[in-house]
Design a protein around this motif. Sequence first.
Motif, mmCIF file in Angstrom:
data_model
loop_
_atom_site.group_PDB
_atom_site.id
_atom_site.type_symbol
_atom_site.label_atom_id
_atom_site.label_comp_id
_atom_site.label_asym_id
_atom_site.label_seq_id
_atom_site.Cartn_x
_atom_site.Cartn_y
_atom_site.Cartn_z
ATOM 1 N N ASP A 46 17.279 -9.053 -45.903
ATOM 2 C CA ASP A 46 17.283 -10.130 -44.900
ATOM 3 C C ASP A 46 16.153 -9.981 -43.879
ATOM 4 O O ASP A 46 15.397 -9.017 -43.895
ATOM 5 C CB ASP A 46 18.669 -10.250 -44.232
ATOM 6 N N ASP A 70 16.041 -9.290 -40.762
ATOM 7 C CA ASP A 70 16.055 -8.140 -39.857
ATOM 8 C C ASP A 70 15.990 -6.819 -40.608
ATOM 9 O O ASP A 70 16.038 -5.750 -39.985
ATOM 10 C CB ASP A 70 17.326 -8.160 -38.993
ATOM 11 N N SER A 71 15.935 -6.896 -41.918
ATOM 12 C CA SER A 71 15.884 -5.696 -42.772
ATOM 13 C C SER A 71 17.119 -4.805 -42.631
ATOM 14 O O SER A 71 17.048 -3.614 -42.924
ATOM 15 C CB SER A 71 14.622 -4.862 -42.484
ATOM 16 N N ASP A 72 18.221 -5.394 -42.145
ATOM 17 C CA ASP A 72 19.413 -4.567 -41.977
ATOM 18 C C ASP A 72 20.617 -5.064 -42.781
ATOM 19 O O ASP A 72 21.768 -4.707 -42.466
ATOM 20 C CB ASP A 72 19.764 -4.407 -40.495
#
Lengths: 138, 138
Positions: A87, A89-91
């Motif tokens: 995603d 936000d890379s989270d």
Amino acid sequence: MSSSINQPGENQAWLDAVKWNSDGLVPVITQDFETGTVLTQAWMSREALSLTQEEARAVYWSRSRQKLWRKGEESGHQQIIKEILLDCDSDALLIRVEQIGGIACHTGRVRCFYRRLENGQWVTSDPVIKDPEKIYKK
Amino acid sequence: MSSSINQPGENQAWLDAVKWNSDGLVPVITQDFETGTVLTQAWMSREALSLTQEEARAVYWSRSRQKLWRKGEESGHQQIIKEILLDCDSDALLIRVEQIGGIACHTGRVRCFYRRLENGQWVTSDPVIKDPEKIYKK
């Protein structure tokens, strides 16, 4: 194999891009590739994600058992990877899979999200496809 | 309204059924009701979930801003609740929504999961529908 996972290296940049939480985990959404049904929500460690990519099947981190969990290792209900998405936000991760046996949930249902909020109550909306005792019987 | 949320009461049993994590949050998967597209992964506090049900639109807990976040409050891209589902372990939610404006991501894309793993790299797979500067311009 797994010994190389935590070594920095050119090929591990995609793993470095993921923002692991304070427990070293990332939440994963698992979706049926064909039907679009959201099957489950689980967690992956860096090693689990690397193995998921390597073996092309879902490997999670079991928080309750505190160990790697190759989905389907007991039930046979493996999840074959079709797509891995990250995603903004890379989270969080989204994996799109072929669900072997058509059952993702340990209760013997297609998906883990089988309770729907109706008039202030959680109501079971999905049937059991297969008796869990038969799924996990050795 | 919100003052009653943390009071135990007959009508709050469905909120008690959720297993909140040590931060008092639960992970939430948001799916487009019509297309089945997984739009985003976010978090809800007890109050956020209660308000989501009450207002029939997604209200999250913003971990970065540490406050309630009525999705679309700035962008107009509200998420109208069609269905709220709880998983087998009671520690994850799936909400199925109507995505107003057809854009869930702050980057101006349909969904937040717009990067796909291809040959060991995260490759942007989805186009920007609307320039974020135009979305958030007052």
